[in-house]
Each structure stands twice: as C-alpha cells, then as structure tokens.
Design an enzyme around this catalytic site. Structure first.
Site, short mmCIF file in Angstrom:
data_model
loop_
_atom_site.label_atom_id
_atom_site.label_comp_id
_atom_site.label_asym_id
_atom_site.label_seq_id
_atom_site.Cartn_x
_atom_site.Cartn_y
_atom_site.Cartn_z
CB ALA A 237 -0.95 -0.04 1.19
CB THR A 238 2.90 3.27 0.55
OG1 THR A 238 3.62 2.19 1.15
CG2 THR A 238 3.68 4.55 0.76
CB THR A 239 -0.79 7.38 2.39
OG1 THR A 239 -1.96 6.56 2.18
CG2 THR A 239 -1.16 8.84 2.24
#
Length: 331
Positions: A237-239
């Site tokens: 994922a990752t923001t």
C-alpha cells in the site's frame, strides 16, 4: 489563528504556496504515474517516515544534522521501488536548466522521492521511469493541479485490509489554507491499507466494503468485532505526500512540520502506518512570505490541510478500467 472549518470545507491547492509548481505524468498503458512538486528556486525540506514498508530516495539528506539545506523538487511515484527511477528524469530536467546544488564544475539537483505500491493493477512491468519523471516536470505549473486518478494517484486504492476484492479507488488530492500572511498547502497520494474517514463526522468516505460489495464496513470496527484481516505482504500500500508553506523554516522545523502532517493522515485514514504501508510525508519551506514560521500555529493548521487533501483525493477518484476484481470507485 484556529481553523474552525472541517477538512471537507477546505479547498485550494499546494500551488497556492508561492514557489511551488506541480506536474503529473499519467501512464496511458496501465493505471500508474508520478507527480513532481517543483521548487526551482530551492526550498528547505524535512521528512517523516512512519509506515513500516517505505520506498524512498535521499531522505537521509534531509536530516537536520546533514549538509545540504535545500531541495529542488520532490517526486511522488507509483510503481513500487521501480518507480524511484522517475526521479532520474526530474534530475535531468533540472540539470538542463542549470538548477542544483553547486558541486565543483556541476550543479547537482536534489530530488528526494517516495513511492507507493500499485503493481497489482494492470501489467506490473509498466511503471514510471526517467522519461515519466521528465514529462511530469514538463507538465508542471503554478496553477491548481488535477486531482483523483492522475499522476502518483492513478493506480491508488484504499480499504485493502480484507483484500483487493473489497477495496475502493484511491487517488491524489491537494488543499491549502491561508492564515494571516502565511499559506500552508498539501498534496497526497492516498493508497492506504486503511479506510478514509471524514474526521468531522467519523463517516467512512471510502474503504473496505462488505462481502457483497455494497457498503463500507469500517475496517477497524470489523477487526474489533473479530473479523480477521487478509494476509498481506509488507509494502502493498502506502500513502505519500508533501506539505508546504511560504513561512521561513529551518530543516529541523520542516521535519517537525512533516510530523504534524502525519497527524492529518491519522485523523483521515484508519488504520494508518501499518506494516503494509510505507507512509512518508515531506515538508517544504519556500520562505516567500518573508516571515518566520510560528511552529505552534503551523502544527495546528497542517493536520487540517492534510486531512482535507486526503478527502479530496478519494472524492475525485474514478474507477479503473479494466478494474481489478471487486475494486470500486467512490460512489
């Protein structure tokens, strides 16, 4: 100086901060892309990495104890670790224009970068490269950039705690706020394991859906009821994002500002900073206001602006065609 409007009422864009330009490259062959935040005159910078699976470039340079004071761009990219190659194109674009840190006979552009994971969407062999980073620079403008399924947010998804089949579309969003003589802006590519929450109401705006795909279930609430998350590989994922201000800040203050921006992520994404996320936020100070930053005030403002950008990212997102099984756009 308090901002009483909820994040959903905050508009604007990070380009409202003088000295900032933004450009997207959106890959036409599969949902991925990259976004460049240009600071051609140089900007003091900091970073705060909180996710357990980050993919980054030149973040050590931003440590307040280290030498170089200013950066010339920040790159946000899809493509997982492969997407870091796009920073090479940003460096080339800046070098061609004589922009960079003086180093003997050369000027070396300083371009920190962070990536998100979107390789499960379409052909994983297609990802942002140096040409993509260069193209994003060519597209950079001081006007408000496009939001949603563009640039680094093109292949982003959210609500993956129970697998991609129950996820929804993420994207990239931006917001800004002027308080007195100081402007604060944010841009963020939202690709979270968790749900996106409106902090003013606690409502799930986009996130994990029920088994029939009809409505968000509230990922954390489902876990508390005993529903076990799907098995996920770290880094799925990752923001990633950037906050910026025209107040004059030191590197240490920029690092603290990046940390405050994570509070905005924590208000608007639940759960956040998981083992499968590499959540990373950069902070930039252009100093164009000619005024020192009041860190107490900035620390109160920045989380609101970041949360607003998160909400805008998913509200502007559009479905992926062809979409992965079960992935839904907002609405």
């Amino acid at each position: 100086m308090a901002q009483t409007a909820p994040p959903s009422a905050i508009g604007g864009a990070i380009t409202a901060v003088p000295g900032i330009k933004v450009g997207h490259f959106t890959e036409a062959r599969r949902p991925t892309g990259c976004t460049v935040i240009l600071t051609e005159e140089g900007a003091t910078a900091g970073v705060d990495v909180r996710g357990a699976a980050p993919g980054t470039r030149e973040t050590d340079l931003l440590n307040p104890a280290n030498l170089v004071e200013k950066v010339h761009a920040i790159l946000l990219s899809g493509g997982s670790a492969f997407g870091l190659e796009a920073a090479t194109g940003v460096v080339r674009w800046l070098e061609e224009r004589g922009i960079g840190y003086p180093a003997g006979p050369a000027r070396v552009p300083i371009v920190p970068a962070a990536i998100l994971f979107d390789l499960t969407v379409g052909d994983h062999r297609i990802r942002p490269d140096a040409a993509a980073g260069y193209a994003a620079c060519e597209a950079a403008r001081a006007e408000a950039p496009a939001e949603g399924s563009v640039g680094a947010g093109t292949g982003a998804t959210v609500g993956k705690l129970f697998g991609m089949a129950r996820a929804m579309k993420g994207g990239i969003g931006t917001a800004s706020l002027k308080v007195g003589a100081i402007t604060v802006g944010a841009i963020v590519a939202v690709n979270a394991v968790g749900d996106v929450i409106d902090p003013a109401t606690g409502t799930v705006v986009a996130g994990a859906r029920d088994a029939e795909g009809r409505r968000p279930v509230g990922a954390t609430a489902a876990v508390l009821r005993g529903e076990l998350p799907a098995a996920m590989q770290a880094g799925m994922a990752t923001t990633i994002g950037v906050v910026a201000t025209d107040a004059a800040l030191t590197k240490a203050q920029c690092q603290r500002l990046a940390g405050a921006a994570h509070d905005g992520l924590a208000r608007s994404i639940d759960p956040i900073h998981t083992m499968s996320d590499g959540d990373t936020v950069f902070a930039l100070s252009t100093g164009k206001a000619g005024l020192p930053g009041n860190m107490m005030a900035l620390g109160a403002i920045v989380p609101h602006v970041m949360a607003a950008a998160v909400l805008r990212a998913v509200r502007a997102a559009r479905g992926i065609e062809p979409s992965p099984p079960g992935v839904s756009e907002l609405g």
